[in-house]
Each structure stands twice: as C-alpha cells, then as structure tokens.
Scaffold this motif. Sequence first.
Motif, PDB file in Angstrom:
ATOM      1  N   GLY A 189       0.792  -1.223   0.000  1.00 30.69           N
ATOM      2  CA  GLY A 189       0.000   0.000   0.000  1.00 30.69           C
ATOM      3  C   GLY A 189       0.821   1.269   0.000  1.00 30.69           C
ATOM      4  O   GLY A 189       0.298   2.346   0.304  1.00 30.69           O
ATOM      5  N   LEU A 190       2.099   1.189  -0.384  1.00 34.29           N
ATOM      6  CA  LEU A 190       2.939   2.379  -0.423  1.00 34.29           C
ATOM      7  C   LEU A 190       2.796   3.087  -1.758  1.00 34.29           C
ATOM      8  O   LEU A 190       2.337   2.521  -2.751  1.00 34.29           O
ATOM      9  N   TRP A 191       3.194   4.361  -1.779  1.00 32.89           N
ATOM     10  CA  TRP A 191       3.101   5.157  -2.995  1.00 32.89           C
ATOM     11  C   TRP A 191       4.216   4.738  -3.944  1.00 32.89           C
ATOM     12  O   TRP A 191       5.404   4.811  -3.610  1.00 32.89           O
ATOM     13  N   VAL A 192       3.825   4.281  -5.133  1.00 35.33           N
ATOM     14  CA  VAL A 192       4.780   3.845  -6.155  1.00 35.33           C
ATOM     15  C   VAL A 192       4.424   4.544  -7.453  1.00 35.33           C
ATOM     16  O   VAL A 192       3.249   4.597  -7.832  1.00 35.33           O
ATOM     17  N   LEU A 193       5.427   5.079  -8.124  1.00 36.54           N
ATOM     18  CA  LEU A 193       5.176   5.814  -9.361  1.00 36.54           C
ATOM     19  C   LEU A 193       4.606   4.905 -10.444  1.00 36.54           C
ATOM     20  O   LEU A 193       3.630   5.247 -11.112  1.00 36.54           O
ATOM     21  N   ASP A 194       5.192   3.719 -10.614  1.00 32.72           N
ATOM     22  CA  ASP A 194       4.723   2.800 -11.661  1.00 32.72           C
ATOM     23  C   ASP A 194       5.086   1.378 -11.242  1.00 32.72           C
ATOM     24  O   ASP A 194       6.272   1.028 -11.165  1.00 32.72           O
ATOM     25  N   SER A 195       4.077   0.572 -10.975  1.00 35.25           N
ATOM     26  CA  SER A 195       4.323  -0.814 -10.566  1.00 35.25           C
ATOM     27  C   SER A 195       3.800  -1.811 -11.596  1.00 35.25           C
ATOM     28  O   SER A 195       3.518  -2.961 -11.270  1.00 35.25           O
ATOM     29  N   SER A 196       3.669  -1.363 -12.846  1.00 33.91           N
ATOM     30  CA  SER A 196       3.094  -2.227 -13.878  1.00 33.91           C
ATOM     31  C   SER A 196       4.021  -3.389 -14.236  1.00 33.91           C
ATOM     32  O   SER A 196       3.556  -4.452 -14.654  1.00 33.91           O
ATOM     33  N   GLU A 197       5.324  -3.192 -14.068  1.00 29.47           N
ATOM     34  CA  GLU A 197       6.287  -4.241 -14.384  1.00 29.47           C
ATOM     35  C   GLU A 197       6.726  -4.919 -13.083  1.00 29.47           C
ATOM     36  O   GLU A 197       7.163  -4.250 -12.153  1.00 29.47           O
ATOM     37  N   PRO A 198       6.599  -6.249 -12.997  1.00 35.07           N
ATOM     38  CA  PRO A 198       6.959  -6.920 -11.744  1.00 35.07           C
ATOM     39  C   PRO A 198       8.456  -6.865 -11.458  1.00 35.07           C
ATOM     40  O   PRO A 198       9.280  -7.026 -12.364  1.00 35.07           O
ATOM     41  N   HIS A 199       8.788  -6.643 -10.189  1.00 30.47           N
ATOM     42  CA  HIS A 199      10.176  -6.642  -9.739  1.00 30.47           C
ATOM     43  C   HIS A 199      10.338  -7.731  -8.689  1.00 30.47           C
ATOM     44  O   HIS A 199       9.570  -7.787  -7.721  1.00 30.47           O
ATOM     45  N   VAL A 200      11.332  -8.577  -8.880  1.00 31.04           N
ATOM     46  CA  VAL A 200      11.590  -9.680  -7.948  1.00 31.04           C
ATOM     47  C   VAL A 200      13.074  -9.675  -7.589  1.00 31.04           C
ATOM     48  O   VAL A 200      13.883  -8.976  -8.205  1.00 31.04           O
ATOM     49  N   ALA A 201      13.419 -10.474  -6.576  1.00 28.76           N
ATOM     50  CA  ALA A 201      14.810 -10.549  -6.135  1.00 28.76           C
ATOM     51  C   ALA A 201      15.208 -12.001  -5.956  1.00 28.76           C
ATOM     52  O   ALA A 201      14.378 -12.874  -5.687  1.00 28.76           O
ATOM     53  N   ALA A 202      16.510 -12.245  -6.116  1.00 29.58           N
ATOM     54  CA  ALA A 202      17.070 -13.579  -5.924  1.00 29.58           C
ATOM     55  C   ALA A 202      18.514 -13.430  -5.475  1.00 29.58           C
ATOM     56  O   ALA A 202      19.166 -12.421  -5.771  1.00 29.58           O
ATOM     57  N   PRO A 203      19.034 -14.403  -4.739  1.00 28.99           N
ATOM     58  CA  PRO A 203      20.426 -14.331  -4.313  1.00 28.99           C
ATOM     59  C   PRO A 203      21.368 -14.353  -5.513  1.00 28.99           C
ATOM     60  O   PRO A 203      21.018 -14.896  -6.573  1.00 28.99           O
ATOM     61  N   PRO A 204      22.549 -13.757  -5.372  1.00 28.18           N
ATOM     62  CA  PRO A 204      23.523 -13.833  -6.469  1.00 28.18           C
ATOM     63  C   PRO A 204      23.828 -15.294  -6.823  1.00 28.18           C
ATOM     64  O   PRO A 204      23.893 -16.153  -5.944  1.00 28.18           O
ATOM     65  N   HIS A 205      23.964 -15.557  -8.101  1.00 29.14           N
ATOM     66  CA  HIS A 205      24.331 -16.888  -8.596  1.00 29.14           C
ATOM     67  C   HIS A 205      23.260 -17.932  -8.312  1.00 29.14           C
ATOM     68  O   HIS A 205      23.562 -19.131  -8.238  1.00 29.14           O
ATOM     69  N   ALA A 206      21.995 -17.505  -8.136  1.00 29.27           N
ATOM     70  CA  ALA A 206      20.904 -18.468  -7.943  1.00 29.27           C
ATOM     71  C   ALA A 206      20.477 -18.979  -9.312  1.00 29.27           C
ATOM     72  O   ALA A 206      19.647 -18.385  -9.994  1.00 29.27           O
ATOM     73  N   GLY A 207      21.056 -20.076  -9.708  1.00 20.85           N
ATOM     74  CA  GLY A 207      20.836 -20.582 -11.058  1.00 20.85           C
ATOM     75  C   GLY A 207      19.412 -21.020 -11.331  1.00 20.85           C
ATOM     76  O   GLY A 207      18.977 -21.066 -12.480  1.00 20.85           O
ATOM     77  N   HIS A 208      18.638 -21.344 -10.279  1.00 23.91           N
ATOM     78  CA  HIS A 208      17.271 -21.828 -10.479  1.00 23.91           C
ATOM     79  C   HIS A 208      16.282 -20.686 -10.694  1.00 23.91           C
ATOM     80  O   HIS A 208      15.143 -20.912 -11.068  1.00 23.91           O
ATOM     81  N   ALA A 209      16.704 -19.436 -10.447  1.00 20.41           N
ATOM     82  CA  ALA A 209      15.778 -18.304 -10.521  1.00 20.41           C
ATOM     83  C   ALA A 209      15.632 -17.824 -11.964  1.00 20.41           C
ATOM     84  O   ALA A 209      16.598 -17.776 -12.722  1.00 20.41           O
ATOM     85  N   SER A 210      14.397 -17.452 -12.322  1.00 26.37           N
ATOM     86  CA  SER A 210      14.151 -16.934 -13.661  1.00 26.37           C
ATOM     87  C   SER A 210      12.847 -16.149 -13.683  1.00 26.37           C
ATOM     88  O   SER A 210      11.977 -16.367 -12.847  1.00 26.37           O
ATOM     89  N   VAL A 211      12.737 -15.229 -14.631  1.00 26.90           N
ATOM     90  CA  VAL A 211      11.476 -14.522 -14.867  1.00 26.90           C
ATOM     91  C   VAL A 211      11.305 -14.367 -16.367  1.00 26.90           C
ATOM     92  O   VAL A 211      12.268 -14.190 -17.104  1.00 26.90           O
TER      93      VAL A 211
END
Length: 274
Positions: free
Chosen positions: A75-97
Amino acid sequence: MEIVQALQQFDGVARIETLRRLGVTAYQLRRARESGLIHSVRRGWVALRGADRMLVAAARRGVVLSCITLAARRGLWVLDSSEPHVAAPPHAGHASVSTGVIHWSRPLFPRHPDSCEDSLENALVLAARCQPHEAALALWESAFKKELVDPVVLGRVPLPPHAREMLEQATPFADAGTESIFRTRLRWLRLPVTPQVWLLGHRVDFLIGERLVVQIDGGHHVDEQRTSDIAHDALLKLHGFHVIRISYSQLMDRWHEVHALIIAAIAQRLHLAA
C-alpha cells in the motif's frame, strides 16, 4: 496438522519440507493433490487452490517479490508498478522470470526460505538504486509516513550509498508521493518549502516562504471536495496569500510550466508578507 491450516500460515504457498515439519503426512499431501485441493508449483513446493497468483509465480521461478512490486502490495506510494520486480540471491541458477526485473542481490535483512515476499526493508534498499531519485524518495517517505519501517534500525544497517542517501533525505511528513516529488524538485531554492501547513481551518500541501501556497490536486478533487477547495482558495486570497493549484499531470508531465509559475511568483515576491 491439517494441510489447509498449515499452508495458510504461508499465504497458501509453501515448501513440502516445511509442511512435513509441521506434521503434514505424505498421505495427506497425496490425497490433497488427488482431490485438487493443492497443486505442485515446482519441485518441493505446493500451493492451495486459489492461492495468490503472484506468490505462486514467485515460488515457481525461485524468486521473491521485492522492490516496487512488494511496496505496492504493502500500500505504499509507487510511481509505476506495472512491471513486476523480484529478487534472488547472487548466482541463484534456479531463478528466472519471463517478464519484469530481477534483482540479483545479497539481502541486508535475511530472507526466510519459506517466504515468497522480501522484507520491506530489503525492497526499499533495492528501490533506492532501481528507481529514479525522486520516485525512490517518495517511496521511502511513504514507508516512513505509514510507520512500516523503523528509520533508527535502518540507520544501524550497513546501507549501500543510494539507500543511505534516501535515509538521510526522507521525512515522514508527505501525505502522498506527489508531495515528496514536488519538494525534491524545489530543494535548490534555498527558501522554506513547508509541507502540510494548517491555514485558516484547512491544511495546504505547501507553503513557500510566508505567503505562497501550492496545492496539488489528485483524482479525489472533484464534486464536494472541489467546491471546498475553491472556497478555501478564495479565503486564502482574501487574507493575503497567493495560491497556485496544479494537477498531477502538470507535476509529472509538464513540470517546466509549474516551475515557471513558481519562479515568476517568487520573483514578484509573492512568497513574502506585505
């Protein structure tokens, strides 16, 4: 433990290993799959039927919702959240979007392995570097305003430079991100630009100097609210204030016009008491 009850502790999405530790049996898992009550997300993860689709997608891709996506969900003020943003640990080979932004980062606040959402503190740190300066500052001020993070705690964390700058500049007083952006753009003026000042029975968005009032209209300034705003503007003018009222579109898309109005008003000393 019943499988539904166990999964609800994790918003409907969890690791099988965790469910087993809570007492869910292999038999319960098999029966729940066969009945359609749960479904496999990826190896080692299951979700309840109807679980939050964003959490399911995060678990499937081996990431956590973070940055502006998590901020918007809080519920925070965000200018544009239309594109999803995710995070993963460095070198996490299983992560993908497939679409969106993935932040490969080592979190300052440890991420629980069963969570599909980052901590808000980690999300703010990522947004400080990811977003334009004024949008990031508006987001941080929104978090402070809602008291969802503790600035004192953040101050004791080894923040990277962009996040440290946000912490030093952010205040908890802005009612909306537009106010944060407005104040940021006029910081160079070296004049008092005071937000949320109570004048003649109503709060105004900004008072520049002693007499120059700036009001920023949002989508709610219609009908009765608009009538009230007009009446208050007239009262302010009768008491010697000069009022500039701008729209969201002017602030975000035609700032040069707003800037010119304010500079012209200051040049005419309309910000000073007679």
